[in-house]
Design an enzyme around this catalytic site. Structure first.
Site, PDB file in Angstrom:
ATOM      1  N   HIS A  37      65.649  72.196  20.445  1.00 40.56           N
ATOM      2  CA  HIS A  37      66.948  71.728  20.945  1.00 40.56           C
ATOM      3  C   HIS A  37      68.072  72.735  20.706  1.00 40.56           C
ATOM      4  O   HIS A  37      69.149  72.604  21.300  1.00 40.56           O
ATOM      5  CB  HIS A  37      67.344  70.407  20.291  1.00 40.56           C
ATOM      6  CG  HIS A  37      66.506  69.241  20.681  1.00 40.56           C
ATOM      7  ND1 HIS A  37      66.208  68.937  21.995  1.00 40.56           N
ATOM      8  CD2 HIS A  37      65.873  68.285  19.931  1.00 40.56           C
ATOM      9  CE1 HIS A  37      65.435  67.860  22.036  1.00 40.56           C
ATOM     10  NE2 HIS A  37      65.219  67.451  20.803  1.00 40.56           N
ATOM     11  N   ASP A  76      56.780  67.681  23.205  1.00 43.02           N
ATOM     12  CA  ASP A  76      57.600  66.795  22.389  1.00 43.02           C
ATOM     13  C   ASP A  76      58.119  65.644  23.260  1.00 43.02           C
ATOM     14  O   ASP A  76      58.290  65.802  24.472  1.00 43.02           O
ATOM     15  CB  ASP A  76      58.769  67.584  21.811  1.00 43.02           C
ATOM     16  CG  ASP A  76      59.525  66.852  20.722  1.00 43.02           C
ATOM     17  OD1 ASP A  76      59.285  67.127  19.545  1.00 43.02           O
ATOM     18  OD2 ASP A  76      60.378  65.998  21.059  1.00 43.02           O
ATOM     19  N   HIS A 128      61.016  64.565  23.342  1.00 44.23           N
ATOM     20  CA  HIS A 128      62.348  64.948  23.806  1.00 44.23           C
ATOM     21  C   HIS A 128      62.270  66.273  24.561  1.00 44.23           C
ATOM     22  O   HIS A 128      61.510  67.166  24.189  1.00 44.23           O
ATOM     23  CB  HIS A 128      63.310  65.106  22.624  1.00 44.23           C
ATOM     24  CG  HIS A 128      63.412  63.900  21.764  1.00 44.23           C
ATOM     25  ND1 HIS A 128      62.687  63.750  20.582  1.00 44.23           N
ATOM     26  CD2 HIS A 128      64.143  62.769  21.895  1.00 44.23           C
ATOM     27  CE1 HIS A 128      62.981  62.583  20.033  1.00 44.23           C
ATOM     28  NE2 HIS A 128      63.866  61.965  20.809  1.00 44.23           N
ATOM     29  N   ASP A 135      56.199  63.174  18.442  1.00 44.63           N
ATOM     30  CA  ASP A 135      56.981  61.940  18.492  1.00 44.63           C
ATOM     31  C   ASP A 135      56.694  61.111  19.739  1.00 44.63           C
ATOM     32  O   ASP A 135      57.329  60.074  19.950  1.00 44.63           O
ATOM     33  CB  ASP A 135      58.479  62.205  18.344  1.00 44.63           C
ATOM     34  CG  ASP A 135      58.932  63.491  19.005  1.00 44.63           C
ATOM     35  OD1 ASP A 135      58.129  64.099  19.744  1.00 44.63           O
ATOM     36  OD2 ASP A 135      60.077  63.910  18.783  1.00 44.63           O
TER      37      ASP A 135
END
Length: 342
Positions: free
Chosen positions: A125, A162, A164, A249
């Site tokens: 990120h 991931d 995200h 995740d």
């Protein structure tokens, strides 16, 4: 075949405070799993180093590097609402990046064939100009920039599974064809980016491939996407090196995600990534830890991936096309068909 691994107590020193999901217990859970791992003696423990500011500067601005550095003067602070740091965080983050760089050097020298960098803080990120989403520096993006420069590579594949979207990695190479970025992620979800329409710009048009997925996506859809979509595109691109943002995740019980992936599902993802690495770039693939916040799920999933890297694959049955897969695949064909055959 030699599989390298990076794990060290140093990465436990990044203190995010009580109740934060990205905490040292994540690495301790993985360590617990590795201690009982039946193929532990086949893993090569690699040393690692501190990344230099010049290396960080291949991706990050000087102002961002200074901002993270200055956090080391305070006992505890926040770089963004989700990204707490302690006095040690800057040094730990430098070594997380340095670990990825060392693993790349080890693979390119032939010391290892593939590897897993179990480092923290995570990185995908972190954008060129700011920290966000638990991430201080973009471990994978700096690794890519290092490989492009140091080894004069011209085709690097980055895969991000991931839950995200890896906005920082995408932003770092959005206008470059030397990097093919493929991401599967829950959508709409944090950080809000990663829709089908984000395909790159300029010379990089078509070299950013986002596969946004709805809540509840399970093993079957992931397996079919990597088999029917990822494999043919990766084979056309023929990367010289593959880096993987390995976030766990999307695990079915993860407290931050909403997906239904099991450890076997993560194993199937790793299976197809390793298959293309073995076929086109002599097995050169590096997995770099990103998210994953259910400790048992993280431990089991990492070990399932480790089995694939070490050459002990599970059996993944041929799956029947589901309505969800067919819907996603049709959208992918519409958006990426002009650039790739699959």
């Amino acid at each position: 075949m030699k599989t390298g691994i990076i794990w060290d107590n140093l990465f436990l020193q990044h203190d995010t405070g009580p109740s934060h999901p990205e905490r040292k217990e994540r690495l301790l859970a993985i360590q617990q799993g590795l201690q009982a791992y039946p193929h532990l003696n086949e893993l090569k423990q690699l040393g690692f180093r501190r990344a230099t500011e010049q290396e960080l500067g291949m991706v990050h601005s000087a102002s961002h590097i200074r901002a993270v550095q200055q956090s080391s003067t305070k006992p505890f602070s926040y770089l963004d609402p989700d990204s707490p740091v302690c006095k040690a965080s800057y040094e730990v983050a430098l070594h997380a990046v340095g670990g990825v760089l060392e693993m790349i050097d080890s693979i390119m020298s032939g010391e290892i064939t593939n590897g897993f960098a179990l480092v923290r803080p995570p990185g995908h990120h972190a954008e060129p100009n700011r920290a966000m989403g638990f991430c201080l520096f973009s471990n994978v993006a700096v690794g890519v920039a290092h490989a492009l420069k140091q080894f004069r590579l011209s085709r690097i594949l980055v895969v991000d599974f991931d839950v995200h979207h890896g906005n920082g990695t995408q932003k770092s190479f959005y206008d470059q064809r030397e990097v093919l970025f493929i991401s599967t992620h829950q959508f709409p979800f944090y950080p809000g980016s990663g829709n089908f329409t984000e395909t790159g710009t300029g010379l990089g048009k078509g070299f950013t491939i986002n596969i946004p997925l709805p809540v509840g996506t399970d093993d079957v859809t992931y397996q079919l996407l990597f088999e029917q979509f990822f494999l043919p595109i990766a084979e056309i691109y023929r990367p010289q090196l593959i880096l993987v943002s390995a976030g766990f995740d999307a695990y079915i019980k993860d407290p931050l995600g909403g997906m239904h992936v099991t450890p076997l599902g993560f194993g199937s993802i790793a299976h197809y990534i390793k298959a293309i690495a073995d076929k086109v770039c002599e097995g050169k693939v590096i997995f770099v830890l990103e998210g994953g916040y259910h400790l048992e799920g993280l431990r089991k999933s990492v070990l399932q991936v480790m089995d694939e890297l070490c050459g002990y694959p599970s059996i993944y049955h041929q799956q029947t096309f589901t309505n969800l897969f067919q819907t996603v695949f049709a959208k992918a064909r519409y958006h990426f068909g002009p650039y790739w055959k699959f």
